[in-house]
Design a protein around this motif. Structure first.
Motif, PDB file in Angstrom:
ATOM      1  N   UNK A 108       0.829  -1.206   0.000  1.00 50.64           N
ATOM      2  CA  UNK A 108       0.000   0.000   0.000  1.00 50.64           C
ATOM      3  C   UNK A 108       0.869   1.265   0.000  1.00 50.64           C
ATOM      4  N   UNK A 109       2.066   1.156   0.552  1.00 48.90           N
ATOM      5  CA  UNK A 109       2.982   2.298   0.584  1.00 48.90           C
ATOM      6  C   UNK A 109       4.405   1.754   0.644  1.00 48.90           C
ATOM      7  N   UNK A 110       5.397   2.668   0.802  1.00 49.68           N
ATOM      8  CA  UNK A 110       6.812   2.289   0.750  1.00 49.68           C
ATOM      9  C   UNK A 110       7.333   1.882   2.140  1.00 49.68           C
ATOM     10  N   UNK A 111       8.547   1.299   2.192  1.00 48.19           N
ATOM     11  CA  UNK A 111       9.009   0.651   3.425  1.00 48.19           C
ATOM     12  C   UNK A 111       8.994   1.528   4.682  1.00 48.19           C
TER      13      UNK A 111
ATOM     14  N   UNK B 168       7.288   4.226   5.312  1.00 51.74           N
ATOM     15  CA  UNK B 168       5.903   4.546   5.665  1.00 51.74           C
ATOM     16  C   UNK B 168       5.280   3.394   6.431  1.00 51.74           C
ATOM     17  N   UNK B 169       5.472   2.179   5.933  1.00 51.13           N
ATOM     18  CA  UNK B 169       4.853   1.013   6.577  1.00 51.13           C
ATOM     19  C   UNK B 169       5.350   0.878   8.015  1.00 51.13           C
ATOM     20  N   UNK B 170       6.637   1.155   8.227  1.00 47.46           N
ATOM     21  CA  UNK B 170       7.205   1.078   9.593  1.00 47.46           C
ATOM     22  C   UNK B 170       6.600   2.158  10.482  1.00 47.46           C
ATOM     23  N   UNK B 171       6.517   3.373   9.951  1.00 44.35           N
ATOM     24  CA  UNK B 171       6.006   4.489  10.761  1.00 44.35           C
ATOM     25  C   UNK B 171       4.534   4.238  11.094  1.00 44.35           C
ATOM     26  N   UNK B 172       3.763   3.809  10.085  1.00 42.43           N
ATOM     27  CA  UNK B 172       2.338   3.575  10.299  1.00 42.43           C
ATOM     28  C   UNK B 172       2.124   2.485  11.347  1.00 42.43           C
TER      29      UNK B 172
ATOM     30  N   UNK C 291       1.820   9.108  -3.035  1.00 40.01           N
ATOM     31  CA  UNK C 291       1.961  10.203  -4.006  1.00 40.01           C
ATOM     32  C   UNK C 291       3.347  10.193  -4.635  1.00 40.01           C
ATOM     33  N   UNK C 292       3.453  10.919  -5.753  1.00 40.55           N
ATOM     34  CA  UNK C 292       4.736  11.040  -6.448  1.00 40.55           C
ATOM     35  C   UNK C 292       5.226  12.480  -6.344  1.00 40.55           C
ATOM     36  N   UNK C 293       6.534  12.628  -6.116  1.00 38.97           N
ATOM     37  CA  UNK C 293       7.116  13.965  -6.071  1.00 38.97           C
ATOM     38  C   UNK C 293       8.094  14.113  -7.232  1.00 38.97           C
ATOM     39  N   UNK C 294       7.796  15.052  -8.123  1.00 37.01           N
ATOM     40  CA  UNK C 294       8.704  15.291  -9.246  1.00 37.01           C
ATOM     41  C   UNK C 294       8.522  14.315 -10.394  1.00 37.01           C
TER      42      UNK C 294
END
Lengths: 192, 400
Positions: B334-337, B339-343, B393-396
Motif C-alpha cells: 500500500x505504501x513504501x518501506x 511509511x509502513x514502519x512508521x504507520x 503520491x509522487x514527487x517530481x
C-alpha cells in the motif's frame, strides 16, 4: 565574501574538456581560503564529447543542501558550441553573470543568447588552450576568465591550487603551460 | 559540544573517498570487493592504499559481488575484520550471501553507495538496493553528508563487533549525490581511529583450533527456527549499542550520533520524514517556511534497521500531519518501506497522526527545496481538510 553569502556556479562543457576538474579546482581553492564548498558533477553516461554539467558552491557558512544548483549566480560555458544547442542562461539568478568560451564580443553574445542579464564575459579559451597547452582543454583559461570577472576566490590561491593539484600528476612543462593558459584567459576576458 | 573536542584535518573529499579514507584508517585484515559505478572509487582508492603499503590489508580483487561477500564471510569466519563496498546490481548479486553473513553473526562492514536497479539502465541514485535488503538481518545506517559517511563507517566497526550485537552493518550513502560530490570532511588523526577501532577479537574463529566450532551445518525441522531467535534478539539490543557508540564518538569528535535526528521539530505542526542526502534540501525548505511563519519540521532517520519505532513515535506524536519521503520504487504494497514502519509504530501505540507517502528522486532525479515546500503545503492542506487521500503520491514525476 560577506557573511552568509553563497555563490553558486554552473559549468557547461563536453566530456573530456576538464569541466569537472575546473569545478573541483575552484572548490579546493575555496577550502584553502577557509570557506565551505561543494563540487558536484551531474553524471550521465560518461563519454567524450557529450554535453555535461557540473556545479560549484562556495560559502562562508556550512552548505546544507546536496541537490543540484537551479539558480546559479555564475554560469561558465567551457565549450563554444553548446550555447547554440542548450539554453545556457537558464535560471541565472538576479545580478548573475554568464562567461562563455567564444571569439565574439560580449555584446554579440548577448544578442545571440537574447540575454538581458547584468554581465556577460567572453574569451576565446579554445584559442588560448591551443596556443599554450597545444591541446583543446579550455577549462583552465575559463577559470582565468572567471577570476577576472569575479572575486569568488583569490587569484594567487587558485594558481597555487592549479600548480599543486596538476603538479601531482603532470610534468612541470604542462603545469607551466596551464598557468600561462590561466593568465591569458584572465587577461583576454572581455566583460560587458 | 565538548570543549576539548578533537580537531581533525579538513580534507576535500568525495563521499567515496571519505569512505576509503575511513577504511584506510581502520586498516582491516581483509577487503574483498568488485568495482561497480558509483562505488568504484571506494575500491579503487583503497586498492591504491594497498599498493602504496599504507595498510596491512589482504586485498582480494574477486570475480563478482557474490564472491566479494563470500570472501569477506570466509575471512570473518577465520577471525578477520573484513570490509567491502558495493551498490545496486552488485548488492543484488550478493543477495544469497547477505543472509548467510547475518545468520553467522559476522560483523562485516559494507558501504552501499545507493544506486537504482535496472531496467531501464540507470547508474544513479535510488534507495532500491538497500531497501530491498532491509530484511536480511543487517543493521542499516544512512548518511546525509560525506562527513556522516566517514563517521558512520568508523562507528559501524564498533557497532558490528560489539559482543551484544555481532551483526553485519550496511552504511548507505546516496550514489553520486554524496559519492561523487566534493565537500570538506574532517578526517581524524590515524592514531585516534586506530585506538577507536581497536582490535577485533572474534568469539568463535574457525582458526581457533583449540575451540573448534561448526558454521553452516544442515539444520532442518530440529533447530533452524531456534537458531533464528538470537538474530531477533541481537537486533533488539542494537538501538542501545548504536546510541552508546554515537555518544562515545561525539565525545571524541564533537559530532554526536543518534538513531534519528530532528530539525526544528519540537513545535512543528507538520513534518517530513526522510533519510539520506535529501535531508539537506528538507532543512532548507523548513527554514524557508519558518520564515513565513509556517511551523515545519524534519525527522531524519539515520538508522533504518533496526527500525527505531519508539524514537520515531516520540519525535512525531502530536504533529498534525506527516509526510514520509522515500527514494524507492516499491511495488505491490500500500505504501513504501519507511511509511509502513512508521504507520505500524503509530498504530501499535494508539497514535493517529495523519500520514502520507511520497516516492521521489528515482534514478537520480534531483529534488530541490521548492518541491519539498510543496510537500509541506500538501500537509497544511490536510490539516485543514482532514483528507489524506491519496496516501501514496509522487514527487517530481512528470506527466507525458
Amino acid at each position: 565574501m560577506a557573511k552568509d553569502e553563497l555563490i553558486e556556479i554552473r559549468w557547461h562543457g563536453r566530456g573530456g574538456q576538464g569541466v569537472v576538474t575546473a569545478a573541483k579546482l575552484l572548490a579546493e581553492t575555496a577550502m584553502k581560503e577557509g570557506k565551505y564548498f561543494q563540487a558536484l558533477p551531474e553524471y550521465g553516461p560518461e563519454r567524450m564529447g557529450a554535453p555535461i554539467r557540473a556545479y560549484t558552491r562556495i560559502s562562508s557558512q556550512p552548505i546544507v543542501p546536496h541537490c543540484l544548483v537551479t539558480e546559479p549566480n555564475i554560469v561558465v560555458v567551457i565549450d563554444p558550441t553548446l550555447a547554440k544547442i542548450i539554453d545556457v542562461t537558464e535560471g541565472i539568478a538576479k545580478g548573475g553573470m554568464i562567461l562563455i568560451n567564444s571569439p565574439l564580443s560580449p555584446a554579440e553574445l548577448r544578442s545571440i543568447l537574447n540575454y538581458a542579464g547584468e554581465k556577460v564575459g567572453t574569451v576565446d579559451a579554445t584559442k588560448v588552450a591551443l596556443n599554450t597547452l597545444k591541446r583543446n582543454f579550455p577549462n583552465v583559461p575559463m577559470l582565468g576568465a572567471l577570476l577576472k570577472a569575479t572575486g569568488v576566490v583569490n587569484k594567487t590561491n587558485l594558481i597555487y591550487i592549479i600548480k599543486y593539484k596538476m603538479g601531482a600528476t603532470m610534468s612541470r612543462e604542462v603545469v607551466e603551460a596551464n598557468i600561462q593558459a590561466f593568465e591569458q584567459g584572465y587577461n583576454e576576458c572581455q566583460i560587458d | 559540544m565538548s570543549g576539548n573536542r578533537l580537531k581533525g584535518e579538513l580534507k576535500a573529499l568525495e563521499g567515496d573517498n571519505a569512505v576509503a579514507e575511513a577504511m584506510r584508517q581502520i586498516n582491516p585484515d581483509v577487503v574483498a570487493a568488485y568495482p561497480i559505478t558509483p562505488q568504484t572509487e571506494i575500491v579503487m582508492t583503497f586498492s591504491e592504499f594497498v599498493a602504496n603499503g599504507l595498510v596491512d590489508t589482504e586485498f582480494l580483487a574477486v570475480e563478482s559481488e557474490h564472491a566479494a561477500l563470500s570472501a569477506c564471510i570466509g575471512a570473518a569466519l577465520a577471525g578477520a575484520r573484513a570490509l567491502t563496498a558495493t551498490c545496486g546490481p552488485g548488492l543484488a548479486l550478493m543477495w544469497e550471501m547477505l543472509w548467510i553473513a547475518s545468520s553467522w553473526r559476522l560483523p562485516i562492514i559494507m558501504n552501499v553507495v545507493n544506486r537504482a536497479f535496472s531496467s531501464p539502465l540507470n547508474i544513479l541514485c535510488s534507495h532500491d538496493d538497500a531497501m530491498g535488503s532491509r530484511d536480511a538481518g543487517w543493521i542499516q545506517l544512512y548518511a546525509e553528508s560525506q562527513q556522516e559517511a566517514y563517521d558512520n563507517t568508523l562507528q559501524a566497526v564498533r557497532i558490528a563487533e560489539h559482543p551484544d550485537i555481532l551483526l553485519p552493518v550496511m552504511c548507505c550513502l546516496d550514489g553520486f549525490v554524496l559519492g561523487h560530490t566534493l565537500e570538506p570532511v574532517e578526517v581524524l588523526p590515524d592514531e585516534v581511529v586506530k585506538e577507536w577501532a581497536g582490535t577485533y577479537n572474534p568469539c568463535y574463529s574457525l582458526l581457533d583450533i583449540d575451540h573448534p566450532v561448526t558454521y553452516g551445518a544442515a539444520d532442518f525441522t530440529d533447530y533452524y527456527f531456534e537458531h533464528k531467535r538470537p538474530q531477533w534478539e541481537a537486533m533488539e539490543r542494537a538501538p542501545k549499542v548504536i546510541l552508546d557508540i554515537g555518544e562515545e564518538f561525539g565525545k571524541v569528535t564533537g559530532r554526536y550520533y543518534h538513531l534519528v535526528d530532528s530539525y526544528r521539530l519540537d513545535d512543528a505542526d507538520v513534518a517530513v520524514v526522510v533519510l539520506g542526502a535529501t535531508s539537506g534540501a528538507v532543512r532548507v525548505a523548513v527554514d524557508r517556511l519558518r520564515k513565513n511563519g509556517i511551523k515545519a519540521g524534519m525527522l531524519k532517520l539515520r538508522c533504518f534497521r533496526p527500525f527505531p519505532a519508539q524514537q520515531v513515535v516520540q519525535a512525531l506524536q502530536g504533529k498534525k500531519a506527516v509526510a514520509i519521503l522515500e527514494r524507492v520504487a516499491f511495488f505491490g504494497a500500500e505504501a513504501s518501506p519507511v511509511f509502513l514502519e512508521v504507520a505500524t509504530a503509530f498504530y501499535l501505540r494508539g497514535v493517529s497522526t495523519k500520514l502520507i507517502n511520497y516516492t521521489y528522486g528515482l534514478g537520480g532525479r534531483d529534488t530541490v527545496p521548492g518541491q519539498i515546500c510543496g510537500v509541506f503545503q500538501d500537509l497544511i492542506d490536510i490539516t485543514q481538510t482532514g483528507k489524506t487521500e491519496p496516501i501514496f503520491r509522487y514527487l517530481g514525476l512528470r506527466d507525458f
